[in-house]
Motif scaffolding. Structure first.
Motif, mmCIF file in Angstrom:
data_model
loop_
_atom_site.group_PDB
_atom_site.id
_atom_site.type_symbol
_atom_site.label_atom_id
_atom_site.label_comp_id
_atom_site.label_asym_id
_atom_site.label_seq_id
_atom_site.Cartn_x
_atom_site.Cartn_y
_atom_site.Cartn_z
ATOM 1 N N THR A 117 -4.229 -42.609 -30.111
ATOM 2 C CA THR A 117 -3.522 -41.792 -29.104
ATOM 3 C C THR A 117 -2.005 -41.380 -29.342
ATOM 4 O O THR A 117 -1.608 -40.313 -28.855
ATOM 5 N N GLU A 118 -1.464 -42.090 -30.014
ATOM 6 C CA GLU A 118 0.027 -41.758 -30.499
ATOM 7 C C GLU A 118 0.325 -41.365 -31.710
ATOM 8 O O GLU A 118 1.037 -42.002 -32.439
ATOM 9 N N VAL A 119 -0.678 -40.620 -32.308
ATOM 10 C CA VAL A 119 -0.470 -40.266 -33.703
ATOM 11 C C VAL A 119 0.494 -39.256 -33.824
ATOM 12 O O VAL A 119 0.715 -38.236 -33.018
ATOM 13 N N PRO A 120 1.387 -39.485 -34.990
ATOM 14 C CA PRO A 120 2.765 -38.466 -34.906
ATOM 15 C C PRO A 120 2.368 -36.922 -35.401
ATOM 16 O O PRO A 120 0.973 -36.676 -35.919
ATOM 17 N N GLN A 121 2.884 -36.000 -35.021
ATOM 18 C CA GLN A 121 2.690 -34.538 -35.168
ATOM 19 C C GLN A 121 2.324 -34.242 -36.486
ATOM 20 O O GLN A 121 1.280 -33.401 -36.628
ATOM 21 N N LYS A 122 2.908 -34.748 -37.632
ATOM 22 C CA LYS A 122 2.690 -34.682 -39.057
ATOM 23 C C LYS A 122 1.007 -34.844 -39.384
ATOM 24 O O LYS A 122 0.642 -34.095 -40.246
ATOM 25 N N GLU A 123 0.474 -35.660 -38.721
ATOM 26 C CA GLU A 123 -0.843 -36.049 -39.009
ATOM 27 C C GLU A 123 -1.649 -34.952 -38.445
ATOM 28 O O GLU A 123 -2.882 -34.702 -38.999
#
Length: 227
Positions: free
Chosen positions: A130-136
């Protein structure tokens, strides 16, 4: 972290052995269909969406498994029938690209999914992504990206063919929807939803997951009728 139990069965077709997982828990509030050609939708309540997130995490880590969600016999009320062009519900099947699964064998496999003997339990953290960085998320926008989701429909089934990356990142989109969909409906009177088009290999397709809670819809409609 939650423990989820599945039936497990190996089915051999020709010279291929397939390892099938089927949830032991109910998915009776999940509806899977085609809104129009190549435009797919999944409806479920908060609990069902969390279960779906958990199963996306599960399949992301089990490259050799096929995960079968038997949802096609869940009855569609008239309201939901209007969202699917053929008014029919479907099963959902998840597996990896690398399995090179021939979906034309699915009908025979499904017919042989009887007499389960083996059971297996997995510990799954449904909120892991749920807290994946935007770059992913951004990497899915690049044409050269190979981590994408193929969707096919056949035999009253939607087939989701993906990778560890796409399944895991998709799971993280479902948790906020499962938690916020209830209040969204009470405030706006419509479905909260998550568009998954970003993850699809074919850009002429669409996939939308909608929060739908029949009990909540009915309770609000009853209150309106009394007013």
């Amino acid at each position: 972290m939650k423990a989820l139990s599945f039936y497990a069965k190996q089915i051999t077709i020709g010279n291929r052995a397939y390892h099938i997982l089927v949830p032991q828990f109910l998915l009776n509030h999940m509806y899977v269909g085609e809104f129009r050609k190549n435009d797919f939708m999944i409806f479920s309540n908060g609990h069902g969406l969390k279960m779906l997130a958990s199963m996306l995490v599960l399949i992301s880590r089990n490259v050799d498994k096929i995960l079968y969600l038997p949802t096609r016999n869940n009855p569609l009320i008239e309201y939901l029938q209007r969202w699917f062009w053929d008014s029919s519900n479907n099963d959902l099947v998840l597996y990896h690209h690398s399995l090179q699964f021939n979906i034309h064998e699915w009908k025979e496999i499904r017919q042989n999914l009887k007499g389960y003997k083996d059971k297996v339990t997995y510990n799954i953290n449904e909120e892991e992504y749920t807290e994946v960085p935007q770059k992913e998320y951004d990497r899915f926008r690049y044409r050269e990206n190979k981590d994408c989701l193929h969707i096919k429909r056949k035999y009253e089934t939607l087939f989701f063919e993906g990778s560890a990356k796409v399944f895991s990142i998709m799971s993280g989109r479902l948790i906020p929807l499962s938690e916020e969909g209830h209040d969204y409906y009470l405030e706006y009177g419509s479905h909260d939803h998550a568009h998954m088009d970003l993850f699809l290999c074919r850009k002429d397709m669409q996939l939308c997951v909608d929060y739908y809670d029949a009990a909540l819809w009915n309770s609000k409609n009853q209150r309106r009728a009394r007013q």
